[in-house]
Design an enzyme around this catalytic site. Structure first.
Site, PDB file in Angstrom:
ATOM      1  N   ARG A  73      31.012  38.051  62.624  1.00 28.26           N
ATOM      2  CA  ARG A  73      32.307  38.486  63.163  1.00 28.26           C
ATOM      3  C   ARG A  73      32.747  37.567  64.305  1.00 28.26           C
ATOM      4  O   ARG A  73      33.927  37.268  64.450  1.00 28.26           O
ATOM      5  CB  ARG A  73      32.222  39.929  63.666  1.00 28.26           C
ATOM      6  CG  ARG A  73      32.048  40.947  62.529  1.00 28.26           C
ATOM      7  CD  ARG A  73      32.072  42.366  63.063  1.00 28.26           C
ATOM      8  NE  ARG A  73      33.329  42.673  63.733  1.00 28.26           N
ATOM      9  CZ  ARG A  73      33.484  43.615  64.654  1.00 28.26           C
ATOM     10  NH1 ARG A  73      32.441  44.329  65.037  1.00 28.26           N
ATOM     11  NH2 ARG A  73      34.647  43.840  65.203  1.00 28.26           N
ATOM     12  N   HIS A  75      36.723  49.446  74.643  1.00 30.54           N
ATOM     13  CA  HIS A  75      35.586  49.346  73.725  1.00 30.54           C
ATOM     14  C   HIS A  75      34.718  48.115  74.001  1.00 30.54           C
ATOM     15  O   HIS A  75      33.958  47.685  73.144  1.00 30.54           O
ATOM     16  CB  HIS A  75      36.067  49.349  72.268  1.00 30.54           C
ATOM     17  CG  HIS A  75      36.632  50.673  71.835  1.00 30.54           C
ATOM     18  ND1 HIS A  75      37.222  50.880  70.599  1.00 30.54           N
ATOM     19  CD2 HIS A  75      36.702  51.866  72.470  1.00 30.54           C
ATOM     20  CE1 HIS A  75      37.617  52.145  70.516  1.00 30.54           C
ATOM     21  NE2 HIS A  75      37.323  52.756  71.635  1.00 30.54           N
ATOM     22  N   CYS A 132      22.356  44.114  77.903  1.00 36.74           N
ATOM     23  CA  CYS A 132      21.038  44.657  77.597  1.00 36.74           C
ATOM     24  C   CYS A 132      21.189  46.032  76.940  1.00 36.74           C
ATOM     25  O   CYS A 132      22.037  46.835  77.333  1.00 36.74           O
ATOM     26  CB  CYS A 132      20.213  44.756  78.879  1.00 36.74           C
ATOM     27  SG  CYS A 132      18.532  45.306  78.557  1.00 36.74           S
ATOM     28  N   CYS A 135      14.575  42.467  81.726  1.00 40.34           N
ATOM     29  CA  CYS A 135      13.668  43.610  81.503  1.00 40.34           C
ATOM     30  C   CYS A 135      12.900  43.520  80.185  1.00 40.34           C
ATOM     31  O   CYS A 135      12.007  44.326  79.936  1.00 40.34           O
ATOM     32  CB  CYS A 135      14.444  44.923  81.563  1.00 40.34           C
ATOM     33  SG  CYS A 135      15.390  45.279  80.064  1.00 40.34           S
ATOM     34  N   GLY A 150      49.913  49.508  67.415  1.00 38.98           N
ATOM     35  CA  GLY A 150      48.881  49.231  66.412  1.00 38.98           C
ATOM     36  C   GLY A 150      47.641  50.088  66.487  1.00 38.98           C
ATOM     37  O   GLY A 150      46.550  49.612  66.226  1.00 38.98           O
ATOM     38  N   ALA A 206      53.803  44.642  64.598  1.00 41.73           N
ATOM     39  CA  ALA A 206      53.927  44.412  66.039  1.00 41.73           C
ATOM     40  C   ALA A 206      54.459  43.014  66.334  1.00 41.73           C
ATOM     41  O   ALA A 206      55.238  42.818  67.266  1.00 41.73           O
ATOM     42  CB  ALA A 206      52.572  44.612  66.716  1.00 41.73           C
TER      43      ALA A 206
HETATM   44 ZN    ZN Z   1      17.530  44.270  80.401  1.00 41.24          ZN
END
Ligand code: ZN
Length: 250
Positions: free
Chosen positions: A72, A119, A127, A152, A189, A233
Site C-alpha cells: 500500500r 486514523h 511501536c 523496547c 467524501g 470532490a
Molecule cells: Zn517500543
C-alpha cells in the site's frame, strides 16, 4: 446542482468558523482505493483488508500485515493530490480533520499543523507496545520489513488506527473541541458510517453548526446535510471554495 452550489456558497459566506472533515472519497480520485472497493491487485485480493488492518491480523501473521502495508505504501508513493486536495489546501487557515492516512492534503500545501489525522499516518511506524511511545518516519519508496522497536524490542507497525482500536486521544480531543464551535462543517467524501469519527458531524450539528456534504453518493452523511452537493470532490470543491478564505477557530 448550480442552484445548490450557490446555496452552499451563500451559506459559507455567512460563516466565520468553518472546518473540513474528509474521508476516503477525497483520495479515491487520486487513485487510492478504499477498503470497501474491490482490491485491484490480485496478489492481495484474496485477503480481507479488515482482517489485515487489525490487531488480531497482526498478531496472527505480522510479516504478512507489514508486507501488505508496504505494498500500500508503494501505491501511496505513486499518487498525487487531486483538485479537491488543492482546493481544500488553498484555504490555508482552515483546519482539515481527515480519516485518511495519506499525506495528500499536506502535499497539496496544507499546513501540517492544521491537518488532524484521526486514523494516523501510513508514512510513519510506531511501536506496537502501547506503553512505548517510539515512532519513526518510513521511507515510502523502500519501506522496511517487519522489525523490532529499537527502544523496547517489541515490533514496529504502521502508525495507523486499525479496526477495533481507539483513535489517537489528543487528536480526537482537538477535533471534538473544534466541532463544538463551528458555524459550518464541510464534509467531503465520507459515508459517515465509521464511528466514532462519524459522530463528529452529529456533534457539530448539536452545537449549532450547519453541514455541507460533498459526495457522489448521498449515503449516511447526506441525511445530516443542510446542503448536499452530489458529485466528485475534485469537480465540486474548486467551484465551491473559489474566492473564499475560510478560517477555523484554533
Ligand atoms: Zn517500543
Amino acid at each position: 446542482m448550480d442552484e445548490l452550489l450557490q446555496t452552499a456558497r451563500a451559506l459559507l459566506a455567512r460563516c466565520a468558523r468553518v472546518a473540513a472533515f474528509s474521508g476516503a472519497g477525497l483520495s479515491a480520485e487520486s487513485g487510492l482505493s478504499t477498503f470497501r472497493d474491490p482490491d485491484p491487485d490480485a496478489l492481495w485480493s484474496r485477503f480481507d483488508p479488515t482482517e489485515l488492518a487489525s490487531v488480531a491480523g497482526f498478531e496472527a501473521d505480522p510479516e504478512r500485515v507489514i508486507e501488505w502495508y508496504n505494498w500500500r505504501r508503494g501505491r501511496h508513493a505513486e499518487v498525487r493530490p487531486n483538485p479537491a486536495h488543492f482546493a481544500l489546501a488553498a484555504q490555508s487557515r482552515l483546519v482539515q480533520i481527515t480519516q485518511n492516512v495519506d499525506s495528500l492534503l499536506e502535499q497539496a500545501g496544507a499546513d501540517p499543523e492544521r491537518v488532524y489525522h484521526l486514523h494516523g499516518s501510513i508514512l510513519q511506524d510506531r511501536c506496537h507496545n502501547p506503553d512505548c511511545a517510539y515512532i519513526e518516519i518510513v521511507d515510502m519508496q523502500g519501506p522496511p520489513p517487519l522489525r523490532a522497536c529499537p527502544r523496547c524490542g517489541d515490533r514496529l507497525r504502521p502508525a495507523v488506527v486499525w479496526f477495533g482500536e481507539a483513535l489517537p486521544a489528543s487528536t480526537w480531543r482537538k477535533a471534538e473541541a473544534l466541532c463544538r464551535q463551528l458555524d459550518c462543517l464541510l464534509v467531503v467524501g465520507t459515508s459517515a458510517t465509521v464511528y466514532p469519527a462519524a459522530g463528529l458531524i452529529e456533534l457539530a450539528r448539536a452545537h449549532g453548526s450547519r453541514v455541507i456534504v460533498v459526495d457522489p453518493n448521498p449515503g449516511a452523511a447526506g441525511d445530516l446535510a443542510d446542503v448536499f452537493l452530489a458529485g466528485a470532490a475534485g469537480q465540486v470543491l474548486p467551484a465551491l471554495l473559489e474566492g473564499f478564505d475560510l478560517e477555523s477557530p484554533l
